[in-house]
Design a protein around this motif. Sequence first.
Motif, PDB file in Angstrom:
ATOM      1  N   PHE A 133       0.841  -1.195   0.000  1.00 57.02           N
ATOM      2  CA  PHE A 133       0.000   0.000   0.000  1.00 57.02           C
ATOM      3  C   PHE A 133       0.880   1.250   0.000  1.00 57.02           C
ATOM      4  CE2 PHE A 133      -2.318  -3.350   2.218  1.00 57.02           C
ATOM      5  CZ  PHE A 133      -3.482  -3.406   1.464  1.00 57.02           C
ATOM      6  N   PRO A 134       1.316   1.667  -1.170  1.00 58.10           N
ATOM      7  CA  PRO A 134       2.254   2.798  -1.219  1.00 58.10           C
ATOM      8  C   PRO A 134       1.627   4.120  -0.784  1.00 58.10           C
ATOM      9  CG  PRO A 134       1.676   2.061  -3.435  1.00 58.10           C
ATOM     10  CD  PRO A 134       1.048   1.096  -2.489  1.00 58.10           C
ATOM     11  N   VAL A 172      -4.974   3.513   4.270  1.00 58.59           N
ATOM     12  CA  VAL A 172      -4.230   3.308   3.021  1.00 58.59           C
ATOM     13  C   VAL A 172      -5.211   3.423   1.875  1.00 58.59           C
ATOM     14  CG1 VAL A 172      -2.469   1.870   4.034  1.00 58.59           C
ATOM     15  CG2 VAL A 172      -4.516   0.808   3.070  1.00 58.59           C
ATOM     16  N   PHE A 173      -4.685   3.836   0.734  1.00 53.54           N
ATOM     17  CA  PHE A 173      -5.575   4.014  -0.405  1.00 53.54           C
ATOM     18  C   PHE A 173      -5.750   2.685  -1.104  1.00 53.54           C
ATOM     19  CE2 PHE A 173      -6.904   5.350  -4.657  1.00 53.54           C
ATOM     20  CZ  PHE A 173      -7.991   6.120  -4.269  1.00 53.54           C
ATOM     21  N   HIS A 174      -7.002   2.363  -1.330  1.00 53.88           N
ATOM     22  CA  HIS A 174      -7.304   1.103  -1.966  1.00 53.88           C
ATOM     23  C   HIS A 174      -7.617   1.342  -3.431  1.00 53.88           C
ATOM     24  CE1 HIS A 174      -8.755  -2.775  -2.685  1.00 53.88           C
ATOM     25  NE2 HIS A 174      -8.394  -3.138  -1.481  1.00 53.88           N
ATOM     26  N   PRO A 175      -6.682   1.003  -4.336  1.00 52.50           N
ATOM     27  CA  PRO A 175      -6.875   1.363  -5.740  1.00 52.50           C
ATOM     28  C   PRO A 175      -8.101   0.681  -6.361  1.00 52.50           C
ATOM     29  CG  PRO A 175      -4.804   0.130  -5.419  1.00 52.50           C
ATOM     30  CD  PRO A 175      -5.450   0.265  -4.085  1.00 52.50           C
ATOM     31  N   MET A 176      -8.384  -0.580  -5.922  1.00 49.31           N
ATOM     32  CA  MET A 176      -9.495  -1.298  -6.539  1.00 49.31           C
ATOM     33  C   MET A 176     -10.839  -0.664  -6.157  1.00 49.31           C
ATOM     34  SD  MET A 176      -9.068  -5.327  -6.864  1.00 49.31           S
ATOM     35  CE  MET A 176     -10.117  -5.780  -5.493  1.00 49.31           C
ATOM     36  N   VAL A 207      -8.929   3.096   3.278  1.00 54.99           N
ATOM     37  CA  VAL A 207      -9.350   2.029   4.187  1.00 54.99           C
ATOM     38  C   VAL A 207      -8.506   2.105   5.460  1.00 54.99           C
ATOM     39  CG1 VAL A 207      -9.601  -0.458   4.431  1.00 54.99           C
ATOM     40  CG2 VAL A 207      -9.847   0.586   2.188  1.00 54.99           C
ATOM     41  N   GLU A 208      -9.165   2.026   6.618  1.00 53.86           N
ATOM     42  CA  GLU A 208      -8.472   2.065   7.903  1.00 53.86           C
ATOM     43  C   GLU A 208      -7.664   0.795   8.093  1.00 53.86           C
ATOM     44  OE1 GLU A 208     -10.675   2.492  11.682  1.00 53.86           O
ATOM     45  OE2 GLU A 208     -11.497   4.271  10.711  1.00 53.86           O
ATOM     46  N   GLU A 234      -8.328  -9.170   1.790  1.00 52.15           N
ATOM     47  CA  GLU A 234      -8.208  -8.428   0.555  1.00 52.15           C
ATOM     48  C   GLU A 234      -7.430  -9.224  -0.480  1.00 52.15           C
ATOM     49  OE1 GLU A 234      -9.360  -5.823  -1.491  1.00 52.15           O
ATOM     50  OE2 GLU A 234      -9.707  -5.327   0.624  1.00 52.15           O
ATOM     51  N   TYR A 235      -6.283  -9.731  -0.047  1.00 53.11           N
ATOM     52  CA  TYR A 235      -5.389 -10.408  -0.976  1.00 53.11           C
ATOM     53  C   TYR A 235      -6.012 -11.688  -1.512  1.00 53.11           C
ATOM     54  CZ  TYR A 235      -1.191 -12.318  -3.020  1.00 53.11           C
ATOM     55  OH  TYR A 235      -0.293 -12.824  -3.908  1.00 53.11           O
ATOM     56  N   TYR A 236      -6.629 -12.443  -0.627  1.00 53.86           N
ATOM     57  CA  TYR A 236      -7.191 -13.724  -1.062  1.00 53.86           C
ATOM     58  C   TYR A 236      -8.631 -13.592  -1.556  1.00 53.86           C
ATOM     59  CZ  TYR A 236      -3.143 -15.934   1.150  1.00 53.86           C
ATOM     60  OH  TYR A 236      -1.878 -16.321   1.491  1.00 53.86           O
ATOM     61  N   LYS A 237      -9.123 -12.360  -1.610  1.00 56.87           N
ATOM     62  CA  LYS A 237     -10.481 -12.103  -2.064  1.00 56.87           C
ATOM     63  C   LYS A 237     -11.507 -12.864  -1.223  1.00 56.87           C
ATOM     64  CE  LYS A 237      -9.448 -10.676  -6.711  1.00 56.87           C
ATOM     65  NZ  LYS A 237      -7.994 -10.692  -6.554  1.00 56.87           N
ATOM     66  N   ILE A 238     -11.311 -12.809   0.083  1.00 54.90           N
ATOM     67  CA  ILE A 238     -12.246 -13.435   1.012  1.00 54.90           C
ATOM     68  C   ILE A 238     -13.172 -12.345   1.535  1.00 54.90           C
ATOM     69  CG2 ILE A 238     -12.431 -14.471   3.306  1.00 54.90           C
ATOM     70  CD1 ILE A 238      -9.779 -15.871   2.711  1.00 54.90           C
ATOM     71  N   THR A 239     -14.467 -12.598   1.536  1.00 55.61           N
ATOM     72  CA  THR A 239     -15.380 -11.579   2.025  1.00 55.61           C
ATOM     73  C   THR A 239     -15.929 -11.924   3.404  1.00 55.61           C
ATOM     74  OG1 THR A 239     -17.047 -12.660   0.707  1.00 55.61           O
ATOM     75  CG2 THR A 239     -16.108 -10.647  -0.191  1.00 55.61           C
ATOM     76  N   ASP A 240     -15.814 -13.194   3.805  1.00 51.71           N
ATOM     77  CA  ASP A 240     -16.326 -13.622   5.097  1.00 51.71           C
ATOM     78  C   ASP A 240     -15.139 -13.989   5.992  1.00 51.71           C
ATOM     79  OD1 ASP A 240     -17.407 -15.015   7.266  1.00 51.71           O
ATOM     80  OD2 ASP A 240     -19.102 -15.713   6.069  1.00 51.71           O
TER      81      ASP A 240
END
Lengths: 510, 549
Positions: A418-419, A439-443, A448-449, A484-490
Amino acid sequence: MDINRLVESLHPLERKAVPFLAKCSTLKELMKLSKLSEAEAMRALQWLENKGVLKISSEVKETVQLDSNGKEYLKKGLPERRFLEALKKSPLPIKDIGKAASLSAEEATVCLGLLKSKAAISIDKGVVSVTDHGLKALSKEWLEEAFLKRISKGGVEPSALSPEERFSYDIFRKRKDIVRSDLEKIKRFELTDVGKALSKEKIKAGDAIDRLKPDMLRDGSWKGKTFRRYDVTINVPKICRGKRHFVNQATDYAKQVWIEMGFKEMQGPMVNTCFWNFDALFTAQDHPVRDLQDTFYMKSPAKGKLPDKKLVDKVRAMHEHGGDLESIGWQYRWDPETAKRIILRTHTTVLSAKTLAALKKSDRPAKFFAVGRCFRNEAIDWSHLFEFNQTEGIVIDENANFRHLLGYLKRFFTKLGFPQARFRPAYFPYTEPSVEIDVFHPMHNKWVELGGAGIFRPEVVEPLLGEAVPVLAWGPGFDRIMMEYYKITDLRDLYKNDLSQLRGMRQWMR
Amino acid sequence: MPSIKLNKTVFNRLVGKELSDAELRERIPMLGTDLESVEGDEINVEVFPNRPDMLSEQGFARAFSSFIGVKKGLRKYAVVPSGSKVVIDRSVSDVRPFTACAIVKNLKFNDEKIREMIQIQEKLHVTFGRNRKKLAIGVYPLEHIKLPIRYFAEDPKKVKFQPLEFPRELTGLQIISQHPAGREYGHLLEGKDRFPFFADANKEILSMPPIINSHRTGKVTGQTSEVFIECSGFDFNTCNICLNIIVTALADMGGKICSMELEFPDGKKTTPDLEPRRMKLDVPFVNKWLGLRLSEDQMTDLLSRMGYGFEMGFVLIPAYRADILHMVDLAEDVAIAYGYDKFEPEIPDVATLGEESPFEVFRRRISDVLIGLGLIETSTYNLTNSNDQNSKMGTDLKLAELESAVNTDYNVLRAWMLPCLMKVLHDNKGTEYPQNIFEIGNCFKLDASSETGVCEFARIAVALCGPDADFTRIKQVLDVLAQALDFKYESKEVEHPSFIPGRVARISVGGLDVAYIGELHPQVLANWELEMPVSCFELNMTELYKVFK
């Protein structure tokens, strides 16, 4: 496709099937001709279909078959014929006929009715004798018997039966286990143009090497032979590799980031006294984070031991009036019993407190980090879990300041991917100033805190370290980054351990 | 964190400047609050718990106005003596010993303002007052009260009054069981023989803190223009600051603050005391702490944007600020006024060596070996239940238990890992076999000699589950581990309730018992509803590591 290449690519089973393809059109016929088992013949057909040699179609057909009694009667004769044969020599009483003709009681009863209606027998006072009509019938083959013979050679579709056969079929259907009708799946195939050409080729079984075997290498028998060509584009069955759990892959990475930045790992227990988790961190004893609803207190054991009295007294003084510092403290009566309560650590900052207490002056400046499971008493749902991963870093340095803190944070979050980081004021009881990192979430195109940071208050550091040296500290939660990385929502999916999910999960590649 | 609603029109008027929504969105978070939403005429903000003075529209606007430079510096509030007093009886000293009181006149209440008043009171109760435990607030219309007021403690069976919004009179004790507020806060008076009460000169009961006001004398209405306010609790300073937060907010509404004389058993005090606290400004300290080079003037200007005054080297701290304990608190406010976004981040040149804990290295090496065997690593919770840990495994281990876990399925700490792996196998019944899994995790054992009474170990558990899982295969895994880590072990036949008799061994390394290995008993498999055999071992990694060191 070149027909020679096609021939070279044939599997042994296909080689056995190909010579008969032009001579038949169903799986069953192919089995009979090629002497392949059903599974082998089917596999050969499927592979040949993949190669464009033929097309498979399937249909369902009703057929009339012999059932168990039918098969037996075909061998021993129909019960009614055996009944009449037994009476040829002399009339018999009803009860003796069964035994004489070796029929069951049920069969004998059926025969009695049947033959009487055909006037083949007559009954007089319980004694049965064969009539002339009956004797005459015994000398010929019956329609029923011809029918049984016909279907014994293979199932016959009901529509293919002659009117006479149909008559017999209807009679037998009413009797026990003589005939049955089956639904049969029939696999048909039809050769394509390639197939027609292929079937004209002369194919010898086994002239190509299928599997290269050790003995071939030993005796050199592979020389001068061709290898069967594989379909190299084919999908193969899946296999599974051993795998590190994805949460651990991510925490391994976080550790690597810390180590690269010159931090040394801290470790310690998950079960702690309140003293270390809260009091040593200048969190007042009536602070809401210490409430039962938020923190896991232990029932057994409920209380532990406090560290050495000198440290305890200093912490007490800090809470009550700010100790020897220019601080007013929290101004309340500090209770050692409250500090003795046992809890599950609510943050990895407890490790920082213990590390500071053990640090020698000669070891400064120093940097430490921790990655670990922490706990909060919470009902579970998709966004709440009672266990979570926190990572924590501290810098103990006489000359450290707020700008350094922001510098470390910027570097740390850049390394985590997260640059773009933004800092906001925040509040924690044990740091001053306190910072919240977004951090700024480009997607998602939003901030995001990601966690809190600050400089430990002198009231925290002085009792532990002996002097109020600035200690920079930050402790971002780690679960969000992983999800975020693994695209897990739960959140619960982190520890669900669904093995097919684990097998299919991507590797951490940062 | 508490959040409050602000009415934009009122807010702008109080701030003294109108900002666009975009500016509000940008500036409010930089003051150290969380902006939740700006919608139409309503602004929702979250206030950090160290700033109870910002829990009212007035207090928030006051801080924001200074921050954006409209009304900087210390706000002055006039306090006129009311000439009235509150007598505090010695009887409250072991019940709820302190109170701070004031009268505010000149108020024009309407429904909006009454709501605002109730919001301040409720937010302060929850946060600063720790749900009324530390502090409770009462506000009363002065017109029904005959001064002076008495604060005393009495047998709750003997005192009777009509509590707020209740149809009839109740005794103090009845209120605890019959009135909604009594049921909610009654535990705060539990075990007391006497309850605290405020009463006026006619012996009319005003309230029973921290529970409820009287319906007759404790209800503010649209006709109210003068109020009596009391804060009661266990620390005089806390009561005083809370009172200051309320009266300054009311003064910002247009009220006139009047002080009262408090006659405590051992001396007199006058409240509210709005005299600012003084703290000597240590410019070099603040500069060093923040990494800045500000002059005293620059620094005091920044402090004035946070509502502070400055006089002869001393910072004047507003009497409603509850969070200034030490110079670092001023340093933070300097940083906020300076702007967190204006700081230039810097990485200092401090040479230190990074290092992973050797135990963690050891642990990762073991994972690598097991993964090399095609095993899948799982990750389960440290918390579980005794049914999983003991009943289903046929064991009777002593477990470390939690006090009031929200989830009863997770109310003990695990004593061993295998049940956690069994749960994974149970949850994956529909998945392809074989399922060969392992996990390294912390386990917890009661140990009275340790600091917490609990001792923690890392343990490795491996479970093979599938038609071919047997003793040989699991022993092969252990052998690979032993060979890879270069340790020799001894095994001897033992009994263990979770395993098939004759198919379980105790493993020891260097004389230390470190593991059990074997085939699980079919009854255990049935308890977990598994229809596949499981062979497994569980190894104490902490003990094994000792042998290595």
